[in-house]
Scaffold this active site. Sequence first.
Site, mmCIF file in Angstrom:
data_model
loop_
_atom_site.group_PDB
_atom_site.id
_atom_site.type_symbol
_atom_site.label_atom_id
_atom_site.label_comp_id
_atom_site.label_asym_id
_atom_site.label_seq_id
_atom_site.Cartn_x
_atom_site.Cartn_y
_atom_site.Cartn_z
ATOM 1 N N ASP A 125 5.711 -6.887 2.675
ATOM 2 C CA ASP A 125 5.958 -8.214 2.113
ATOM 3 C C ASP A 125 7.100 -8.170 1.097
ATOM 4 O OD1 ASP A 125 4.538 -7.026 0.098
ATOM 5 O OD2 ASP A 125 2.907 -8.505 0.100
ATOM 6 N N SER A 126 7.715 -6.993 0.920
ATOM 7 C CA SER A 126 8.992 -6.927 0.210
ATOM 8 C C SER A 126 10.011 -7.791 0.962
ATOM 9 C CB SER A 126 9.488 -5.482 0.114
ATOM 10 O OG SER A 126 9.502 -4.872 1.382
ATOM 11 N N ASP A 173 2.064 -6.132 5.936
ATOM 12 C CA ASP A 173 1.283 -6.463 4.750
ATOM 13 C C ASP A 173 0.510 -7.741 5.002
ATOM 14 O OD1 ASP A 173 1.416 -4.831 2.352
ATOM 15 O OD2 ASP A 173 3.587 -5.099 2.467
ATOM 16 N N LYS A 220 -1.708 -3.725 6.414
ATOM 17 C CA LYS A 220 -1.820 -3.032 5.130
ATOM 18 C C LYS A 220 -2.375 -4.045 4.148
ATOM 19 C CE LYS A 220 2.037 -1.697 2.679
ATOM 20 N NZ LYS A 220 1.979 -2.413 1.390
ATOM 21 N N GLU A 224 -3.249 -4.657 0.157
ATOM 22 C CA GLU A 224 -3.155 -4.223 -1.234
ATOM 23 C C GLU A 224 -4.455 -4.478 -1.956
ATOM 24 O OE1 GLU A 224 1.365 -5.500 -2.371
ATOM 25 O OE2 GLU A 224 -0.133 -5.715 -3.939
ATOM 26 N N GLU A 262 1.401 3.858 -4.416
ATOM 27 C CA GLU A 262 2.712 3.429 -4.926
ATOM 28 C C GLU A 262 2.838 3.678 -6.423
ATOM 29 O OE1 GLU A 262 4.014 -0.414 -3.581
ATOM 30 O OE2 GLU A 262 5.645 -0.507 -5.038
HETATM 31 N N1 LIG Z 1 13.849 -3.518 -2.398
HETATM 32 C C1 LIG Z 1 12.565 -3.289 -2.712
HETATM 33 N N2 LIG Z 1 12.100 -2.034 -2.740
HETATM 34 C C2 LIG Z 1 10.799 -1.775 -3.047
HETATM 35 O O1 LIG Z 1 10.395 -0.604 -3.020
HETATM 36 C C3 LIG Z 1 9.941 -2.877 -3.337
HETATM 37 C C4 LIG Z 1 10.471 -4.183 -3.280
HETATM 38 N N3 LIG Z 1 11.789 -4.359 -2.996
HETATM 39 N N4 LIG Z 1 9.704 -5.280 -3.510
HETATM 40 C C5 LIG Z 1 8.263 -5.144 -3.562
HETATM 41 C C6 LIG Z 1 7.892 -3.877 -4.218
HETATM 42 C C7 LIG Z 1 8.216 -3.862 -5.683
HETATM 43 N N5 LIG Z 1 8.451 -2.471 -5.903
HETATM 44 C C8 LIG Z 1 8.911 -1.927 -7.105
HETATM 45 C C9 LIG Z 1 9.906 -2.574 -7.791
HETATM 46 C C10 LIG Z 1 10.387 -2.048 -8.977
HETATM 47 C C11 LIG Z 1 9.867 -0.860 -9.461
HETATM 48 C C12 LIG Z 1 10.446 -0.299 -10.715
HETATM 49 O O2 LIG Z 1 11.493 -0.699 -11.135
HETATM 50 N N6 LIG Z 1 9.789 0.634 -11.357
HETATM 51 C C13 LIG Z 1 10.260 1.277 -12.542
HETATM 52 C C14 LIG Z 1 9.083 1.986 -13.177
HETATM 53 C C15 LIG Z 1 9.334 2.245 -14.620
HETATM 54 C C16 LIG Z 1 8.162 2.868 -15.318
HETATM 55 O O3 LIG Z 1 7.125 2.210 -15.442
HETATM 56 O O4 LIG Z 1 8.288 4.031 -15.733
HETATM 57 C C17 LIG Z 1 11.365 2.292 -12.237
HETATM 58 O O5 LIG Z 1 12.267 2.435 -13.046
HETATM 59 O O6 LIG Z 1 11.322 2.943 -11.178
HETATM 60 C C18 LIG Z 1 8.870 -0.218 -8.765
HETATM 61 C C19 LIG Z 1 8.400 -0.760 -7.572
HETATM 62 C C20 LIG Z 1 8.325 -1.722 -4.698
HETATM 63 N N7 LIG Z 1 8.602 -2.718 -3.699
HETATM 64 C C1 LIG Z 2 7.361 -0.970 -0.731
HETATM 65 C C2 LIG Z 2 6.518 -0.962 0.482
HETATM 66 C C3 LIG Z 2 5.538 0.145 0.513
HETATM 67 C C4 LIG Z 2 5.808 -2.277 0.616
HETATM 68 O O1 LIG Z 2 4.654 -2.419 0.381
HETATM 69 C C5 LIG Z 2 6.637 -3.407 1.015
HETATM 70 O O2 LIG Z 2 7.650 -3.193 1.657
HETATM 71 O O3 LIG Z 2 6.248 -4.535 0.705
#
Ligand SMILES: Nc1nc(=O)c2c([nH]1)NC[C@@H]1CN(c3ccc(C(=O)N[C@@H](CCC(=O)O)C(=O)O)cc3)CN21
Ligand SMILES: CC(C)C(=O)C(=O)O
Length: 448
Positions: free
Chosen positions: A143-144, A193, A223, A225, A292
């Site tokens: 669902d991204s 999803d 899938k 969540e 995740e």
């Molecule tokens: N393009 C894209 N890739 C993805 O993997 C993704 C999506 N969109 N959309 C739905 C979710 C959202 N996701 C995400 C989006 C942002 C972070 C992120 O920025 N995380 C921080 C964590 C920082 C911390 O808490 O330490 C990072 O810097 O990685 C993580 C998962 C994974 N999924």
């Molecule tokens: C980031 C992946 C695992 C996902 O759940 C998505 O594409 O929505």
Amino acid sequence: MSSVASTSKVTLGLLQKGASASLWSATCDLAARSRAPPVWTANRSSDYRTRRSFSQSRAAWSVWPSGMEPGSERKRGEAQQSTSAQASSTSGLPKYHPPRSITVQDLQEMKERQEPIAMLTAYDYPSALAHRSAKVDISLIGDSLANVALGHPTTQQLDIDAMVHHCAAVSRGVNDPILSHPSLPPTPLIIADLPFGIAQLPLEAAVPAALDVVRKGRLHGLKIEGGREVIPLISHLTSFGTAVMAHIGLQPQRFSSASALSLQARTAVEAIELLDEALALEEAGAFAMLIECVPGRVAAEVTKRLRIPTIGIGAGKGTDGQVLVQDDILGEINSPLSLLRVLEAQEQGGESPSSSLLPKPSAPTTPRFVRNFAMQATGTTGGAVRVAAVQAYVKAVKERTYPNDEEGYKMKREEWAALKAWLEEFDQQEAATAAAEEGRQSADEVIV
Ligand SMILES: Nc1nc(=O)c2c([nH]1)NC[C@@H]1CN(c3ccc(C(=O)N[C@@H](CCC(=O)O)C(=O)O)cc3)CN21
Ligand SMILES: CC(C)C(=O)C(=O)O
């Protein structure tokens, strides 16, 4: 709630009570546990082999010609040849090789022989075709899709019909009959999803809605969540043979702001809670577990304690498989910031109008776990290629260098001669009519 869940809830309570005694006591507690059989294992209500499992309930997609069933030792090519030979000798129909898909059992066996599982997202026909270029084991219509392809701020905005629409396109790509040749790898298992809003319905409404997504999206499974709150739904779906991958750790559907997309299971208490949830979801019948954004060590420990395969994203190398968003590995433009980044890179050296718009020169536009495989493999990115192509196209149109003679179609000489003769006559008549009209108008002017 299962006894597993309730037992370790008690343990968790104890840990939390001891919180004032610091993490030290928690660590001791964990260390003691690692010597003795884990509480949750010892107290399991039933043995794995007696529990609901996909090895016992062959789901609909496992209807393959004999010798091609999941786990069969026979070569795929052989089985397909004999089946198609039968088909053509009995009915005279053209040869058709039904594509053999990866099954839940194959994935289970991959975990057992420690072969990493490769899962990747696809949202449309071309991205699904790309999955057929390699041995992708699981295609996920994540669902991204909402953020990446449809421009919604969060995955909560994803419309169910939109999800189904994209699932069907992916399914057409993955299962394209032209790509059913036996020399190609088996087709991936296709899951999507469960869009936000379905699991939140009462069970009587959620089950038919979930099955609708599977049927209309031509999926092998879903899938879902969530933690314990989705256990009734997962139990129900899996008891009738619908394949469900659970998804724990970071759950993007739970958040409505990007700032909340952060690392999960940072503390021992949270990690134990994660393991407890994972075990309960496995017990509910999930065929695999997506984990995740958790510390690598935590995901590895959960992986060791689950019978079903784990698939990690931002969860280190200790899981049974990995998943990423296809657009992310391509370095595609999936946010306005990533476009500015590509423009900035293009304008290197000179005065860059786009860099003034960027909040920080090197602020990441993607999560930490994303690797730009396109850059690694080709020295460029999907985003850079797309921008360069669009810019070059517009320039060529403006300069009239596109299209050239080879990029158009020709007409037979005699057809052109006939058309030209007809047009000459047509133009003469038009001119005569126009002159006559003008003559009438000036006559009118005289009368007035
Ligand atoms: N393009 C894209 N890739 C993805 O993997 C993704 C999506 N969109 N959309 C739905 C979710 C959202 N996701 C995400 C989006 C942002 C972070 C992120 O920025 N995380 C921080 C964590 C920082 C911390 O808490 O330490 C990072 O810097 O990685 C993580 C998962 C994974 N999924
Ligand atoms: C980031 C992946 C695992 C996902 O759940 C998505 O594409 O929505």
